[in-house]
Design a protein around this motif. Structure first.
Motif, PDB file in Angstrom:
ATOM      1  N   ASN A   1      34.807 126.841  46.769  1.00 30.37           N
ATOM      2  CA  ASN A   1      35.605 126.333  47.790  1.00 30.37           C
ATOM      3  C   ASN A   1      34.945 125.205  48.638  1.00 30.37           C
ATOM      4  OD1 ASN A   1      37.665 127.863  46.647  1.00 30.37           O
ATOM      5  ND2 ASN A   1      36.985 129.691  48.050  1.00 30.37           N
ATOM      6  N   ASP A   2      35.787 124.510  49.406  1.00 34.08           N
ATOM      7  CA  ASP A   2      35.124 123.686  50.414  1.00 34.08           C
ATOM      8  C   ASP A   2      34.633 124.575  51.580  1.00 34.08           C
ATOM      9  OD1 ASP A   2      35.264 121.544  48.777  1.00 34.08           O
ATOM     10  OD2 ASP A   2      37.490 121.083  49.751  1.00 34.08           O
ATOM     11  N   GLU A   3      35.495 125.477  52.036  1.00 31.97           N
ATOM     12  CA  GLU A   3      35.049 126.270  52.930  1.00 31.97           C
ATOM     13  C   GLU A   3      35.588 127.689  52.556  1.00 31.97           C
ATOM     14  OE1 GLU A   3      36.339 125.525  56.939  1.00 31.97           O
ATOM     15  OE2 GLU A   3      36.551 123.078  56.514  1.00 31.97           O
ATOM     16  N   PRO A   4      34.373 128.388  51.862  1.00 31.62           N
ATOM     17  CA  PRO A   4      34.543 129.699  51.309  1.00 31.62           C
ATOM     18  C   PRO A   4      34.677 130.770  52.461  1.00 31.62           C
ATOM     19  CG  PRO A   4      32.439 129.172  51.118  1.00 31.62           C
ATOM     20  CD  PRO A   4      33.047 127.849  51.688  1.00 31.62           C
ATOM     21  N   LYS A   5      35.072 131.906  52.107  1.00 35.14           N
ATOM     22  CA  LYS A   5      35.364 133.190  52.726  1.00 35.14           C
ATOM     23  C   LYS A   5      34.334 133.989  52.228  1.00 35.14           C
ATOM     24  CE  LYS A   5      38.981 132.573  55.270  1.00 35.14           C
ATOM     25  NZ  LYS A   5      39.083 132.078  56.512  1.00 35.14           N
ATOM     26  N   CYS A   6      33.469 134.897  53.002  1.00 40.92           N
ATOM     27  CA  CYS A   6      32.559 135.803  52.718  1.00 40.92           C
ATOM     28  C   CYS A   6      33.165 136.615  51.540  1.00 40.92           C
ATOM     29  CB  CYS A   6      32.227 136.473  53.787  1.00 40.92           C
ATOM     30  SG  CYS A   6      30.671 137.748  53.585  1.00 40.92           S
ATOM     31  N   PRO A   7      32.324 136.730  50.522  1.00 40.73           N
ATOM     32  CA  PRO A   7      32.886 137.546  49.559  1.00 40.73           C
ATOM     33  C   PRO A   7      32.633 139.076  49.719  1.00 40.73           C
ATOM     34  CG  PRO A   7      30.544 136.432  48.868  1.00 40.73           C
ATOM     35  CD  PRO A   7      31.249 135.798  50.153  1.00 40.73           C
ATOM     36  N   LEU A   8      31.710 139.370  50.746  1.00 35.92           N
ATOM     37  CA  LEU A   8      31.552 140.818  51.151  1.00 35.92           C
ATOM     38  C   LEU A   8      32.491 141.340  52.131  1.00 35.92           C
ATOM     39  CD1 LEU A   8      27.791 140.596  51.447  1.00 35.92           C
ATOM     40  CD2 LEU A   8      29.102 141.569  49.443  1.00 35.92           C
ATOM     41  N   CYS A   9      32.866 140.659  53.131  1.00 36.61           N
ATOM     42  CA  CYS A   9      33.781 141.003  54.293  1.00 36.61           C
ATOM     43  C   CYS A   9      35.054 140.105  54.640  1.00 36.61           C
ATOM     44  CB  CYS A   9      32.798 140.970  55.624  1.00 36.61           C
ATOM     45  SG  CYS A   9      32.366 139.516  56.223  1.00 36.61           S
ATOM     46  N   LYS A  10      34.839 138.982  53.818  1.00 33.41           N
ATOM     47  CA  LYS A  10      36.084 138.166  53.922  1.00 33.41           C
ATOM     48  C   LYS A  10      36.076 137.240  55.575  1.00 33.41           C
ATOM     49  CE  LYS A  10      37.436 139.637  49.854  1.00 33.41           C
ATOM     50  NZ  LYS A  10      36.677 139.292  48.857  1.00 33.41           N
ATOM     51  N   SER A  11      35.068 137.446  56.161  1.00 31.14           N
ATOM     52  CA  SER A  11      35.122 136.530  57.350  1.00 31.14           C
ATOM     53  C   SER A  11      34.712 135.000  56.846  1.00 31.14           C
ATOM     54  CB  SER A  11      33.917 136.865  58.219  1.00 31.14           C
ATOM     55  OG  SER A  11      34.249 138.309  58.621  1.00 31.14           O
ATOM     56  N   SER A  12      34.819 134.114  57.924  1.00 31.44           N
ATOM     57  CA  SER A  12      34.561 132.797  57.840  1.00 31.44           C
ATOM     58  C   SER A  12      33.100 132.690  57.591  1.00 31.44           C
ATOM     59  CB  SER A  12      35.299 131.890  58.759  1.00 31.44           C
ATOM     60  OG  SER A  12      34.551 132.270  60.018  1.00 31.44           O
ATOM     61  N   MET A  13      32.743 131.369  56.949  1.00 34.78           N
ATOM     62  CA  MET A  13      31.321 130.985  56.514  1.00 34.78           C
ATOM     63  C   MET A  13      30.961 129.710  57.268  1.00 34.78           C
ATOM     64  SD  MET A  13      30.641 132.655  52.745  1.00 34.78           S
ATOM     65  CE  MET A  13      29.188 133.179  52.939  1.00 34.78           C
ATOM     66  N   THR A  14      29.708 129.304  57.630  1.00 33.38           N
ATOM     67  CA  THR A  14      29.429 128.308  58.083  1.00 33.38           C
ATOM     68  C   THR A  14      28.032 127.652  57.306  1.00 33.38           C
ATOM     69  OG1 THR A  14      27.613 129.345  59.770  1.00 33.38           O
ATOM     70  CG2 THR A  14      30.012 128.735  60.479  1.00 33.38           C
ATOM     71  N   GLN A  15      27.643 126.661  57.227  1.00 35.17           N
ATOM     72  CA  GLN A  15      26.506 125.859  56.577  1.00 35.17           C
ATOM     73  C   GLN A  15      25.476 126.171  57.244  1.00 35.17           C
ATOM     74  OE1 GLN A  15      28.005 121.949  55.097  1.00 35.17           O
ATOM     75  NE2 GLN A  15      27.996 122.948  53.148  1.00 35.17           N
ATOM     76  N   GLU A  16      24.342 126.282  56.883  1.00 43.62           N
ATOM     77  CA  GLU A  16      22.989 125.956  57.250  1.00 43.62           C
ATOM     78  C   GLU A  16      22.110 125.516  56.129  1.00 43.62           C
ATOM     79  OE1 GLU A  16      20.689 130.241  57.730  1.00 43.62           O
ATOM     80  OE2 GLU A  16      22.363 129.879  58.906  1.00 43.62           O
ATOM     81  N   VAL A  17      20.870 125.481  56.438  1.00 44.25           N
ATOM     82  CA  VAL A  17      19.696 124.846  55.356  1.00 44.25           C
ATOM     83  C   VAL A  17      18.500 126.125  55.494  1.00 44.25           C
ATOM     84  CG1 VAL A  17      18.093 123.291  54.661  1.00 44.25           C
ATOM     85  CG2 VAL A  17      20.334 122.499  55.668  1.00 44.25           C
ATOM     86  N   ARG A  18      18.353 126.552  54.220  1.00 43.59           N
ATOM     87  CA  ARG A  18      17.048 127.395  54.111  1.00 43.59           C
ATOM     88  C   ARG A  18      16.322 126.963  53.184  1.00 43.59           C
ATOM     89  NH1 ARG A  18      19.538 133.516  54.205  1.00 43.59           N
ATOM     90  NH2 ARG A  18      20.756 133.605  56.064  1.00 43.59           N
ATOM     91  N   VAL A  19      14.948 127.373  53.046  1.00 37.98           N
ATOM     92  CA  VAL A  19      14.206 126.963  52.196  1.00 37.98           C
ATOM     93  C   VAL A  19      14.042 128.219  51.362  1.00 37.98           C
ATOM     94  CG1 VAL A  19      11.493 126.564  51.670  1.00 37.98           C
ATOM     95  CG2 VAL A  19      12.501 125.744  53.717  1.00 37.98           C
ATOM     96  N   LEU A  20      14.447 127.911  50.168  1.00 37.19           N
ATOM     97  CA  LEU A  20      14.634 128.905  48.976  1.00 37.19           C
ATOM     98  C   LEU A  20      13.931 128.427  47.640  1.00 37.19           C
ATOM     99  CD1 LEU A  20      18.437 129.626  49.490  1.00 37.19           C
ATOM    100  CD2 LEU A  20      16.606 131.189  50.326  1.00 37.19           C
ATOM    101  N   PRO A  21      13.278 129.636  46.661  1.00 36.11           N
ATOM    102  CA  PRO A  21      13.001 129.130  45.469  1.00 36.11           C
ATOM    103  C   PRO A  21      14.045 128.349  44.710  1.00 36.11           C
ATOM    104  CG  PRO A  21      12.712 131.650  45.803  1.00 36.11           C
ATOM    105  CD  PRO A  21      13.532 130.872  47.103  1.00 36.11           C
ATOM    106  N   GLU A  22      13.587 127.465  44.120  1.00 34.85           N
ATOM    107  CA  GLU A  22      14.443 126.436  43.248  1.00 34.85           C
ATOM    108  C   GLU A  22      15.074 127.148  42.051  1.00 34.85           C
ATOM    109  OE1 GLU A  22      14.109 121.898  41.701  1.00 34.85           O
ATOM    110  OE2 GLU A  22      12.298 123.066  41.655  1.00 34.85           O
ATOM    111  N   ILE A  23      16.045 126.765  41.548  1.00 37.13           N
ATOM    112  CA  ILE A  23      16.754 127.532  40.567  1.00 37.13           C
ATOM    113  C   ILE A  23      17.070 126.203  39.662  1.00 37.13           C
ATOM    114  CG2 ILE A  23      18.897 128.627  39.624  1.00 37.13           C
ATOM    115  CD1 ILE A  23      18.773 130.557  42.063  1.00 37.13           C
ATOM    116  N   LYS A  24      16.652 126.394  38.263  1.00 36.71           N
ATOM    117  CA  LYS A  24      16.911 125.291  37.340  1.00 36.71           C
ATOM    118  C   LYS A  24      18.128 125.644  36.591  1.00 36.71           C
ATOM    119  CE  LYS A  24      12.539 123.342  37.842  1.00 36.71           C
ATOM    120  NZ  LYS A  24      11.019 123.196  37.209  1.00 36.71           N
TER     121      LYS A  24
END
Length: 60
Positions: A37-60
């Protein structure tokens, strides 16, 4: 007898855009590339979600 697989290759970490839950009680988040979705709902509690940037392991 012990077996050695040799030195492990370090995991590459990259800046990744994620969606994070806005609820204070919930720690839910997901990678943007895994969202349908363009603006998904939280799959755990169904609240709204916001975008942010994190440093995470790369998944190929």
């Amino acid at each position: 007898m012990s077996f050695s697989r040799g030195p492990k290759e370090p995991v590459q970490e990259v800046e990744t855009t994620i969606w994070t839950c806005t609820s204070e009680e919930c720690n839910g988040w997901m990678r943007e590339s895994w969202s349908f979705n363009d603006e998904p709902k939280c799959p755990l509690c169904k609240s709204s979600m916001t975008q942010e940037v994190r440093v995470l392991p790369e998944i190929k």
